[in-house]
Design a protein around this motif. Sequence first.
Motif, PDB file in Angstrom:
ATOM      1  N   ARG A  15       0.843  -1.196   0.000  1.00  0.00           N
ATOM      2  CA  ARG A  15       0.000   0.000   0.000  1.00  0.00           C
ATOM      3  C   ARG A  15       0.871   1.235   0.000  1.00  0.00           C
ATOM      4  NH1 ARG A  15      -2.576  -1.179   5.683  1.00  0.00           N
ATOM      5  NH2 ARG A  15      -0.343  -1.428   5.995  1.00  0.00           N
ATOM      6  N   ILE A  16       0.216   2.375  -0.166  1.00  0.00           N
ATOM      7  CA  ILE A  16       0.930   3.645  -0.096  1.00  0.00           C
ATOM      8  C   ILE A  16       1.535   3.786   1.307  1.00  0.00           C
ATOM      9  CG2 ILE A  16      -1.095   4.959   0.640  1.00  0.00           C
ATOM     10  CD1 ILE A  16      -0.098   7.178  -1.288  1.00  0.00           C
ATOM     11  N   LEU A  37       2.508   8.861   3.349  1.00  0.00           N
ATOM     12  CA  LEU A  37       2.198   9.310   1.985  1.00  0.00           C
ATOM     13  C   LEU A  37       3.417   9.864   1.261  1.00  0.00           C
ATOM     14  CD1 LEU A  37      -1.150  11.236   2.713  1.00  0.00           C
ATOM     15  CD2 LEU A  37      -0.927   8.867   1.983  1.00  0.00           C
ATOM     16  N   ARG A  91       7.132   4.654  -2.843  1.00  0.00           N
ATOM     17  CA  ARG A  91       5.995   5.303  -2.195  1.00  0.00           C
ATOM     18  C   ARG A  91       4.942   4.267  -1.801  1.00  0.00           C
ATOM     19  NH1 ARG A  91       1.331   9.422  -3.445  1.00  0.00           N
ATOM     20  NH2 ARG A  91       0.667   7.794  -4.872  1.00  0.00           N
ATOM     21  N   GLU A  92       4.972   3.109  -2.487  1.00  0.00           N
ATOM     22  CA  GLU A  92       4.032   2.040  -2.134  1.00  0.00           C
ATOM     23  C   GLU A  92       4.829   0.840  -1.624  1.00  0.00           C
ATOM     24  OE1 GLU A  92       3.381   3.607  -5.176  1.00  0.00           O
ATOM     25  OE2 GLU A  92       1.409   4.486  -4.820  1.00  0.00           O
ATOM     26  N   ASP A 103      -6.168   3.655   5.785  1.00  0.00           N
ATOM     27  CA  ASP A 103      -6.178   4.492   4.589  1.00  0.00           C
ATOM     28  C   ASP A 103      -5.509   5.832   4.903  1.00  0.00           C
ATOM     29  OD1 ASP A 103      -6.675   5.896   2.292  1.00  0.00           O
ATOM     30  OD2 ASP A 103      -8.803   6.209   2.718  1.00  0.00           O
ATOM     31  N   GLN A 157      -4.374   8.159   3.088  1.00  0.00           N
ATOM     32  CA  GLN A 157      -4.871   9.311   2.326  1.00  0.00           C
ATOM     33  C   GLN A 157      -6.124   9.872   2.980  1.00  0.00           C
ATOM     34  OE1 GLN A 157      -4.433   9.316  -2.186  1.00  0.00           O
ATOM     35  NE2 GLN A 157      -4.663   7.141  -1.769  1.00  0.00           N
ATOM     36  N   ALA A 192      -5.179  11.739   6.117  1.00  0.00           N
ATOM     37  CA  ALA A 192      -4.571  13.050   5.847  1.00  0.00           C
ATOM     38  C   ALA A 192      -5.646  14.060   5.451  1.00  0.00           C
ATOM     39  CB  ALA A 192      -3.519  12.918   4.746  1.00  0.00           C
ATOM     40  N   ILE A 193      -6.598  13.616   4.635  1.00  0.00           N
ATOM     41  CA  ILE A 193      -7.669  14.517   4.195  1.00  0.00           C
ATOM     42  C   ILE A 193      -8.551  14.902   5.373  1.00  0.00           C
ATOM     43  CG2 ILE A 193      -9.772  14.615   2.789  1.00  0.00           C
ATOM     44  CD1 ILE A 193      -8.202  12.869   0.724  1.00  0.00           C
ATOM     45  N   ARG A 228     -12.525   8.174   3.707  1.00  0.00           N
ATOM     46  CA  ARG A 228     -11.855   7.087   3.000  1.00  0.00           C
ATOM     47  C   ARG A 228     -11.736   7.491   1.538  1.00  0.00           C
ATOM     48  NH1 ARG A 228     -10.096   3.191   6.217  1.00  0.00           N
ATOM     49  NH2 ARG A 228     -10.591   1.477   4.789  1.00  0.00           N
ATOM     50  N   VAL A 229     -10.607   7.172   0.926  1.00  0.00           N
ATOM     51  CA  VAL A 229     -10.404   7.524  -0.473  1.00  0.00           C
ATOM     52  C   VAL A 229     -10.376   6.257  -1.311  1.00  0.00           C
ATOM     53  CG1 VAL A 229      -8.868   8.634  -2.137  1.00  0.00           C
ATOM     54  CG2 VAL A 229      -9.109   9.574   0.170  1.00  0.00           C
ATOM     55  N   LYS A 244     -11.562   4.873  -5.638  1.00  0.00           N
ATOM     56  CA  LYS A 244     -11.587   5.375  -7.011  1.00  0.00           C
ATOM     57  C   LYS A 244     -12.799   4.847  -7.757  1.00  0.00           C
ATOM     58  CE  LYS A 244      -7.534   3.271  -7.486  1.00  0.00           C
ATOM     59  NZ  LYS A 244      -6.462   2.331  -7.735  1.00  0.00           N
TER      60      LYS A 244
END
Lengths: 221, 91
Positions: A103-104, A108, A141-142, B19, B21, B24-25, B46-47, B49
């Motif tokens: 995962r990332i 981040l 990064r991942e 998660d 991302q 952070a958001i 949660r991010v 797609k």
Amino acid sequence: MKTGVIIFPGSNCDQDCLDVSERVMGWEAIPCWHRDALPPGLDLVILPGGFSHGDYLRAGAIAARAPVMADVARFAQAGGPVLGICNGFQILCEAGLLPGALRINRDLIFHCEDVWLRVERRDTRFTSACPERIQMPIAHREGNYYADRETLARLEGQGLVLFRYEENPNGSVNDIAGIMSEAGNVCGMMPHPERASEDVLGCTDGRSVFESLALATGVGN
Amino acid sequence: MGSHFEAEVTVMPKPEVADPQGQAIEQALARLALSGTEGVRASHVRVGKVVHLELEAADRASAERALEALADRVLANPNIESFSCSIRDPK
């Protein structure tokens, strides 16, 4: 010893892997394009680092479905050793040749730094020549390894974790930096042994991974 | 002659998978204090797609089957992600 290095669009450590195989280790090294069949008679397949297909969809996701990967799966099924480095590790997980996913990173951020690894098993074909601790660069990064609870218990229980970060840079569960398959012939690792295999690169610890493979194959040079 | 379907696959990290991302958001939203959001707190961000695609298929059932297979084998990674599919009848 004859090694194939798979090249995907966006691979960027393929030349390093070919160079280590050929010039440092004295092996025969064959670049293999991702749309072509795997050449016969290989003793080792390396999936190099990079950003195959721009890491679109997920890191390694598109490369894992490339034509050559069916041959790589057959090669692994037949017991052939496969080493996935960085993006190569991500591809092996996406292809189902190794469990879990990358995962990332927890923060981040793309991490590009030297890390110390604990070598958890020194009786495998990837690690028999490694000392207890080795230093190598990471650049990803991942790289945040994840496996569900049962998978993780199985990895730990069967001693399939080969490399662990001394200081976890990315949030990987159980500080995992590299694992091998149950059959012991497929290994994926986020750190880059090919970038730490010569004095001129500042570190030679990574060479022990390639030396282990040479010992295990018994083909010598 | 087949029919033309519009389809959408939503891919989300599984609840048990962290998660970063989304986290952070969430922190950024809390920090921003945008006017018009006073007294409201956003949480559980949660991010994921969304993949939009169009399918040519003999009928709706085969389009649905194919979409499910594409989502399960390519568009989502079942180790860390779940997905849902939706499909619209031909216009």
